[in-house]
Each structure stands twice: as C-alpha cells, then as structure tokens.
Write an enzyme that holds these catalytic residues in place. Structure first.
Site, PDB file in Angstrom:
ATOM      1  N   LYS A 110       1.007  -1.238   0.169  1.00  0.00           N
ATOM      2  CA  LYS A 110      -0.314   0.051  -0.156  1.00  0.00           C
ATOM      3  C   LYS A 110       0.886   1.309  -0.017  1.00  0.00           C
ATOM      4  CE  LYS A 110      -3.179   3.000   2.937  1.00  0.00           C
ATOM      5  NZ  LYS A 110      -3.378   3.213   3.890  1.00  0.00           N
ATOM      6  N   ALA A 197      -9.478   5.920   5.351  1.00  0.00           N
ATOM      7  CA  ALA A 197      -9.189   6.946   5.617  1.00  0.00           C
ATOM      8  C   ALA A 197     -10.439   7.487   6.017  1.00  0.00           C
ATOM      9  CB  ALA A 197      -8.460   7.966   5.278  1.00  0.00           C
TER      10      ALA A 197
END
Length: 267
Positions: A110, A197
């Site tokens: 990631k 997020a």
C-alpha cells in the site's frame, strides 16, 4: 429444496480480488494505536478481516528483544500489507517498500505519500511518481489517494491494482465527506475501489459500501474505540450490511408518502 438453492445462489456475491488474490472479507484493518499487539490480534479476529496493513517504519517485525507483531498475528494466516505511513517523499516511500520486500518478500503493498503533517492529505504528484517507479519494479500497488477522479484514473492507467480514496483526513473519524466524488471514482474504475481513512463508526463503513465501494480500510475507528474488540465486530457487520444493501438496490426516494398497504379493495 430447489427453490432454497436458487435463493442461496441469488444472494451469493463475488469475492474481493486484488492483484489476483481473493478475499472473502471486504474489511481491511491496521496495526497502529492499539494498546498491545494482543489487543490488535483480538480485534483482527473479531473483524473477520483477512488483510492487515503494516507500517514498516513503525511496527516491530524482527527485533526479538521487543514485542513483535508476528508473535501475535502470523503472516501465514493473514495477508500482510506493508504501507508507507510516515513517508512524505516518493523516494522515501519507494525505499521503504523495497526494504519491506527484502525483509518479508512482500510484493503487494500500500503506497501513501503524505503532504502536510497537519492534515495528512496525499501529495498526489509524488504519489503518482512513486507508483510508476514501484510498478516498474514489479510491485502490486494499492494506492492511497485523494478523492479526485482525475488522479484516480491516472493511477489506474499506470497499473495500480486498487484505488483507495480517502473518505476524510486520516484519523479524523469524520465519515465520508464527499460521496459524489467517491461515486464518480467507482463508476469509472475497473480495479477495486477501497475507501481508506476517515471512517469513525460502523454507519460510516456502511455508507462507503452502499456507494458501491469494493471494501473499506480503517484503523483508528477500531483502535481508539472505547471497546476495540466490539467495534471491530460492529465494523464486520457494517461492511456486510452495506454491501448487501448496495447489491439489493435501495428504493427510490419520493417527495410524497406512499402507503405500505394498498388502498384498493378496502371494506
């Protein structure tokens, strides 16, 4: 019995596939902010997640003199997803992931390249540059990005295997702040779209999935809950509920009432 089999088949869903890897859970959780690795492991089990992010620069994976993540969560049982949390330049991110590959053999990674420590928004120019370098180097790149559909398309075009737009700033818990852009990204993207997020509670995860996202990644929402294990379990159900709702298709919104019981044939 035949009718029951037909109904079960109708309710089946395709699994989440990222870079040729198949996952039954659409929830990804992190390894930061937990009180202990033991608590992290309990939350992971409760969440049902099969993939877990690992901040290579912050998590102890190898020093036997200190508590190690791998003593509680085995890479044989879960997919470890090394990330570049804390990197503010493309060079730093690329170097970090190359070290991760040398240490653990990880190719699925990631990428996140941050801009400002105050809001932790991604630096998209640096992110795009780093993604190109990593893909040329043989990495499968899941990329944290802004909710800008233009940059999302560019990242897909260069070969990123998953697009991960933010729902809100990292650790803010504000929920999905720009559902319109998230939906635009979903509509144009052929690889998985995973909100990364900003999720603060279970309903936020459900909203992301109802928009049509392929998955949700979260850390703080679970780790900083009053009861992380219970919240992990809530997130597991929230992601499933949101996905089922999306596949079912919601009723249309109407300006006026529409009685549940037909008025025709009344006595």
């Amino acid at each position: 019995m035949e009718d029951a089999v037909t109904m079960d088949t109708a309710f089946e869903d395709k699994p989440l596939v990222v870079a040729g890897r198949t996952f039954t859970s659409r929830l990804i959780i992190g390894t930061g902010k937990y009180k202990t690795y033991a608590q992290n492991a309990q939350a992971l089990e409760a969440s049902g997640a099969e993939m877990i992010t690992v901040a290579i620069r912050r998590v102890n994976l190898s020093n036997p003199d200190e508590p190690r993540l791998v003593d509680f969560i085995s890479p044989d049982d879960y997919t470890f997803l090394p990330n570049t949390a804390g990197c503010f330049t493309g060079e730093d991110a690329v170097r970090t992931l190359r070290l991760a590959r040398e240490a653990g053999g990880w190719n699925l990674v990631k990428l996140e390249v941050l801009s400002d420590p105050k809001h932790l928004y991604p630096d998209m120019a640096e992110t795009l540059r780093a993604a190109e370098l990593l893909i040329k180097d043989g990495f499968d790149v899941m990329v944290y990005c802004s909710d800008d559909p233009v940059y999302a398309r560019k990242l897909e075009e260069i070969g990123c295997c998953a697009i991960m737009p933010l729902g809100a700033p990292i650790g803010s818990g504000l929920g999905i702040q720009n559902p319109v852009n998230i939906r635009l990204i979903i509509e144009q993207t052929k690889v998985p779209v995973i909100v990364d997020a900003g999720v603060g509670t279970a309903s936020d995860a459900t909203v992301a999935m109802e928009l049509g996202c392929d998955g949700v990644l979260m850390n703080t929402a679970i780790a900083e809950a009053k009861d992380p294990i219970r919240m992990a379990r809530a997130m597991r159900h929230a992601v499933i509920a949101g996905r089922e709702s999306y596949l079912a298709g919601r009723m249309p919104k109407k300006r006026y009432a529409d009685p549940s019981s037909p008025l025709s044939g009344l006595i």
